[in-house]
Enzyme design. Structure first.
Site, PDB file in Angstrom:
ATOM      1  N   CYS A  38       3.903 -11.191  -6.934  1.00 33.36           N
ATOM      2  CA  CYS A  38       3.424 -11.403  -5.565  1.00 33.36           C
ATOM      3  C   CYS A  38       2.604 -10.216  -5.099  1.00 33.36           C
ATOM      4  O   CYS A  38       1.820 -10.325  -4.154  1.00 33.36           O
ATOM      5  CB  CYS A  38       4.559 -11.520  -4.548  1.00 33.36           C
ATOM      6  SG  CYS A  38       5.873 -12.606  -5.013  1.00 33.36           S
ATOM      7  N   CYS A  61       4.872  -8.862   5.227  1.00 33.90           N
ATOM      8  CA  CYS A  61       5.481  -7.621   4.748  1.00 33.90           C
ATOM      9  C   CYS A  61       6.772  -7.347   5.520  1.00 33.90           C
ATOM     10  O   CYS A  61       7.764  -6.887   4.947  1.00 33.90           O
ATOM     11  CB  CYS A  61       4.527  -6.442   4.899  1.00 33.90           C
ATOM     12  SG  CYS A  61       2.937  -6.697   4.088  1.00 33.90           S
ATOM     13  N   CYS A  78       1.740  -2.902  -0.122  1.00 34.53           N
ATOM     14  CA  CYS A  78       0.708  -2.229   0.666  1.00 34.53           C
ATOM     15  C   CYS A  78       1.337  -1.227   1.627  1.00 34.53           C
ATOM     16  O   CYS A  78       2.552  -1.117   1.745  1.00 34.53           O
ATOM     17  CB  CYS A  78      -0.095  -3.264   1.459  1.00 34.53           C
ATOM     18  SG  CYS A  78       0.835  -4.021   2.791  1.00 34.53           S
ATOM     19  N   ASP A 120       4.198  -7.629  -3.919  1.00 38.04           N
ATOM     20  CA  ASP A 120       5.032  -6.889  -2.968  1.00 38.04           C
ATOM     21  C   ASP A 120       6.500  -7.095  -3.274  1.00 38.04           C
ATOM     22  O   ASP A 120       6.965  -8.202  -3.560  1.00 38.04           O
ATOM     23  CB  ASP A 120       4.721  -7.260  -1.520  1.00 38.04           C
ATOM     24  CG  ASP A 120       4.548  -8.755  -1.321  1.00 38.04           C
ATOM     25  OD1 ASP A 120       4.884  -9.528  -2.232  1.00 38.04           O
ATOM     26  OD2 ASP A 120       4.079  -9.121  -0.239  1.00 38.04           O
TER      27      ASP A 120
HETATM   28  S1  FES Z   1       2.425  -6.094   0.338  1.00 37.85           S
HETATM   29 FE1  FES Z   1       0.614  -7.339   0.061  1.00 37.85          FE
HETATM   30  S2  FES Z   1      -0.064  -7.437   2.089  1.00 37.85           S
HETATM   31 FE2  FES Z   1       1.627  -6.121   2.318  1.00 37.85          FE
END
Ligand code: FES
Ligand SMILES: Cc1ncc(COP(=O)(O)O)c(C=O)c1O
Ligand SMILES: Cc1ncc(COP(=O)(O)O)c(C=O)c1O
Ligand code: FES
Lengths: 409, 174, 409, 174
Positions: free
Chosen positions: D40, D113, D69, D42
């Site tokens: 994914c 997130c 991120c 994340d």
């Molecule tokens: S982890 Fe991908 S947008 Fe925040």
């Protein structure tokens, strides 16, 4: 010899007149030093990424893009900066509105209404995409001053009508259309009609509020108000779906694909500030000089016709005059030799040797359209500029009339 | 050369536009003929004073008037220069291309301006022989290309404008 | 709080790093002072009309537009300046090529071939217009380095194929495609196939001759070589007919309607001169620094993958590295805090939360694509810039890896 | 607020990204749970040390690791701050919106997130009660919205990517 060398030869032969006055603001305006200054940081200081990039430089770009959108939104009463879409020209904004709407509704069919004096960047995409996608385009006629008669308009609008595009100010003859009235007529017939107005020649020259006007989309162009070329704006009311004729961006992103022209947007922002600061003064100034120019010409040259309305329903900067018995292209060259820069609706200045469709639509005969000259005044013109023009123009027309094979009878 | 590119005028066109030679009506003209029309946006009128010397018809004087673009004015002026002192047979054979060349090369979109000048000239030459009731053997019975083009432009202006109106989508008002 | 104020807050919090190195040249380059200087006369001296206008100011505009066209034509071996069409971006040039061809041949149907790693401004117009007009689009796969296998390509091209668009250099992974070979294959199957190549990332970085390549159309973009934004170019071989998806100009006029962006064209001309003067030096410089950066990173950071080929068939300025176990958007932010500006093919930097289609097409797994970073070097980078990057990057990756919930196993 | 506009990060996100609190594995964690996956892009891992004091289950320590991120890292960090010293019932009721608000407002595209952070927390709380074989009455039997969203993200990654591939037109190589 290369083309550019030929032009250099021509320019050398032409010479630079000691005094110059530029009235060809329909085709493009000059960009004052303050605006160039406002652009420079975005060229020079460092590289600039595009606005969705996640680094300092990208965020600096984003800041000025949003500042510009906020300024534009507030200047036209838009609800949110989401409603402000940047393109690279007014032509592109008109295409996004017209082609974008027809493409997004390509399963619908129906009727598109434009006026017969719209800019070609409205008329042509309407006809091109209507033809491909199976819509029908109707051109509403105008009267001798360029106005749409509400009664005639009413007759054209029907429940099949899906899109209407009527400009706010005509770019050649300065007619200020009563958009609110036309919107009301349209929406009373069918509230789902989407109404676009091309305000490229209105923005910065009169108060505009998209909600008071009731329009759904509106076109603006930077270089029309002494901003740099390379920025057009389409206001798109929330809820209106468009599919851009230019592709290359994911649909969740901005409507016009490609990197934003950030420095040009920064320049446009400055140009807007300059236009709206001292707004009343600016308007009165261009209007006063326009009236002075008009009177100066009328008083000193016989056999002229004013094209477009006179009075409050004419844009404050526009003067369009037909000089009978002479041809407009020759006038533009003759005036150029004396440092006065104008354009003409003559057939001889067009690539198809056909006079301006606007002048024909208001009922001008060919020989009248051939001698038409368009002047636009701006806040940067001085009294002196106008005096000079009034001194030169009668002489220029006299000389060309002395050459002409057509004489008043 | 493609027509997509707007070629600029040559310095020569600008020079002649600035200072046209042989301008204005000629009091004692032998023939006066014009080509084009105000509706087309271009019209050239030629005044010729022709004298027969040693059985040769010589153009002693030629002047013009022109309603049209800068190229039109320059073409009309240069044609009067090119024929002054020349005999009619020589003048008959001047082509629009020669005129364009004399002008330093016209932009393609302006070719018709020099066709018009040639057309007016040919018309004047025919008018002269018609007037004196002669027909030299070098003078074609049938209209030549350039004369036809001019006629076409004059006649077709209505048809042309009609079709252009369709292209441009100008509707006639009710 | 307005959006722009929020960004200002963010920028203030971010601060301006004492040293900055900009590698995000894929998204946009900075414009050096000489180029800005070259533009200024066309903003400032006076107004500038558009090229078909018949006065001095219009002719001055025409001169620089032709000079630029002549320079571009000679730099790519085009036969005539008629073959050079200005748009406002590479995105628009690609759209003009693809949409323009399909619209002009809308009665033909047939097959359009693009590579699976084309820029979206090729893929999207191909699919959008093919869908509306009844063409079929095929994406040719590429191998793990981004190359099209000629044998596979041969298999896709058939007598139904009308248009092929394969980029010369891939914008993300720097793959230099063998265009000549692909053109030969295509034309041997069907000489009427029109071949377009997107050279936005090749022009100014390698020798290009449209005749040696045998291509019919080619895209160039100004801001890719430190020219200003707002200028794209489509080379269109004589005899190829296009119908622009943007309308507003008579068909006898230029293909992309609207006034030319004359100052930007003047700037682009200067940028071309700068790129082609000392061409070999420039290329060697960007290549040497790219190689140095690559080595510096490889030597100091474990678990990295180079995306795209290594060696002569990679563009001289391109470096694309996947840092495993960390996510690319976080890397761009971390590096930005230290003044290093890059972009990522990570899902988290895209508006649809999907990693770069280019990286997926070369077979990168999602977790590999997520950690990808694109660097582009330029003649303006110094050794010092690279040293600084090599100093910062390992620390940045270390820190993010120390945070990461994924560890090497 | 429309998603058409890319909203930037708040200074708070940047601050926490710079200096995350409660980072890294916890030696003596009671539960360790994660949400998301490398595919994914994340993945948040939470380490909780829970102590029962006066019949109340209190989070004595909380740490995190995050792959994702800047917003993801900030969300993970702030959630550990928000739950430290709090009882599990309180922690259970923390919403993704609260996290977003604590971060000064996330851009819409980054909402997931903070959903992920809540998802990891809820998963850890369930894991704890499962481990000790209890089920307090305030703990819903069924998965709640945020848990479902996380599961969906994890499960749907394949399906999602497949459909995105179609949108993006990525073809699988032969
Ligand atoms: S982890 Fe991908 S947008 Fe925040
Ligand atoms: C009324 C009107 N609409 C549209 C345009 C096109 O704008 P641009 O020149 O920015 O393409 C113009 C200007 O030429 C205009 O006057
Ligand atoms: C290969 C390629 N094609 C097209 C484009 C689009 O060019 P522009 O940014 O000028 O629209 C780019 C740049 O983003 C590119 O790298
Ligand atoms: S007279 Fe019209 S173009 Fe010359």
């Amino acid at each position: 010899m290369s083309f550019s060398k030929k032009i250099r030869e021509l320019l050398d032969h032409h010479g630079k007149p000691s005094k110059e006055v530029y009235f060809d603001l329909e085709n493009s305006g000059w960009v004052p030093p303050e605006v160039v200054e406002a652009m420079k940081p975005y060229y020079n200081v460092y590289g600039y990424g595009h606005p969705s990039i996640t680094h300092r430089i990208g965020w600096e770009a984003l800041e000025v893009v949003y500042e510009a959108k906020e300024l534009i939104a507030s200047s036209i009463g838009a609800k949110s900066i989401d409603e402000i879409v940047f393109t690279h020209s007014g032509t592109e904004a008109n295409n996004l509105a017209i082609a974008g709407y027809l493409l997004a509704n390509r399963n619908k069919r129906g009727k598109v209404i434009v006026s017969s004096i719209e800019h070609l960047s409205v008329i042509f995409p309407a006809e091109f995409y209507a033809n491909i996608l199976g819509f029908k385009v109707i051109r509403v006629p105008v009267n001798g001053e360029g106005f749409i008669d509400p009664e005639i308009f009413k007759y054209y609008v029907d429940r099949d009508t899906v899109l209407i595009s009527i400009q706010m100010v005509n770019h050649e003859i300065g007619t200020v259309q009563n958009i609110r009235e036309l919107v009301d007529i349209a929406k009373s017939v069918n509230p789902n009609i989407v109404f676009h107005t091309d305000a490229a020649d209105a923005y910065g020259k009169m108060a505009i509020d998209v909600n008071k006007l009731g329009v759904d989309m509106m076109t603006i162009s930077s270089h029309k108000i002494h901003g740099p070329r390379g920025v057009g704006v389409l206001y798109v009311r929330e809820g209106i779906n468009l599919e851009s004729p230019i592709r290359g961006q994911l649909s969740v992103e901005k409507l016009w694909p490609g990197v934003e022209n950030v420095p040009a947007i920064a320049g446009f922002k400055k140009a807007i500030e300059l236009a709206f600061n001292d707004f009343d003064y600016n308007i009165n100034h261009m209007k006063r000089l326009r009236d002075k120019l008009m009177k100066g010409i009328m008083d000193n040259v016989d056999d002229v016709l004013i094209n477009g309305p006179i009075g409050d329903r004419r844009a404050p900067d526009n003067l369009n005059i037909s000089f009978l018995y002479v041809e407009g292209e020759a006038i533009t060259v003759e005036l150029s030799l004396h440092g006065i820069y104008v354009s003409s609706g003559s057939a001889c200045t067009s690539r198809v040797l056909e006079p301006s469709h606007v002048l024909l639509a208001i009922g001008r005969k060919h020989e009248e359209a051939h001698g038409s000259i368009l002047f636009k005044t701006s806040r940067y013109h001085s009294e002196d500029d106008i005096d000079y023009a009034i001194e030169i123009i009668p002489k220029a027309i006299d000389r060309l009339r002395s050459i002409s094979s057509i004489k008043p009878n | 050369m493609s027509t997509r590119i707007p070629l600029p005028y040559s310095p020569k066109v600008l020079e002649i536009f600035r200072n046209p030679k042989n301008l204005g009506p000629l009091e004692n003209a032998t023939v006066v003929e014009s080509a084009g029309s105000p509706a087309c946006g271009d019209m050239i009128k030629l005044y010729l004073r022709i004298e027969r010397i040693d059985n040769i018809d010589v153009i002693k004087e030629a002047t013009f008037e022109s309603y049209g673009c800068a190229a039109n004015i320059a073409a009309a002026s240069i044609v009067t220069e090119m024929i002054k002192g020349k005999d009619l047979r020589y003048a008959w054979n001047i082509t629009w291309k020669q005129i364009s060349d004399e002008l330093g090369g016209l932009p393609p979109i302006k070719y018709h301006c020099s066709i018009l000048a040639v057309g007016a000239l040919k018309r004047a030459i025919r008018a002269y022989y018609k007037k004196i009731g002669e027909h030299p053997e070098w003078l074609p019975k049938e209209l030549v290309q350039e004369e036809k083009l001019v006629l076409e432009e004059e006649e077709m202006i209505e048809r042309y404008h009609k079709s252009m109106k369709e292209v441009m989508g100008v509707v006639d008002r009710k």
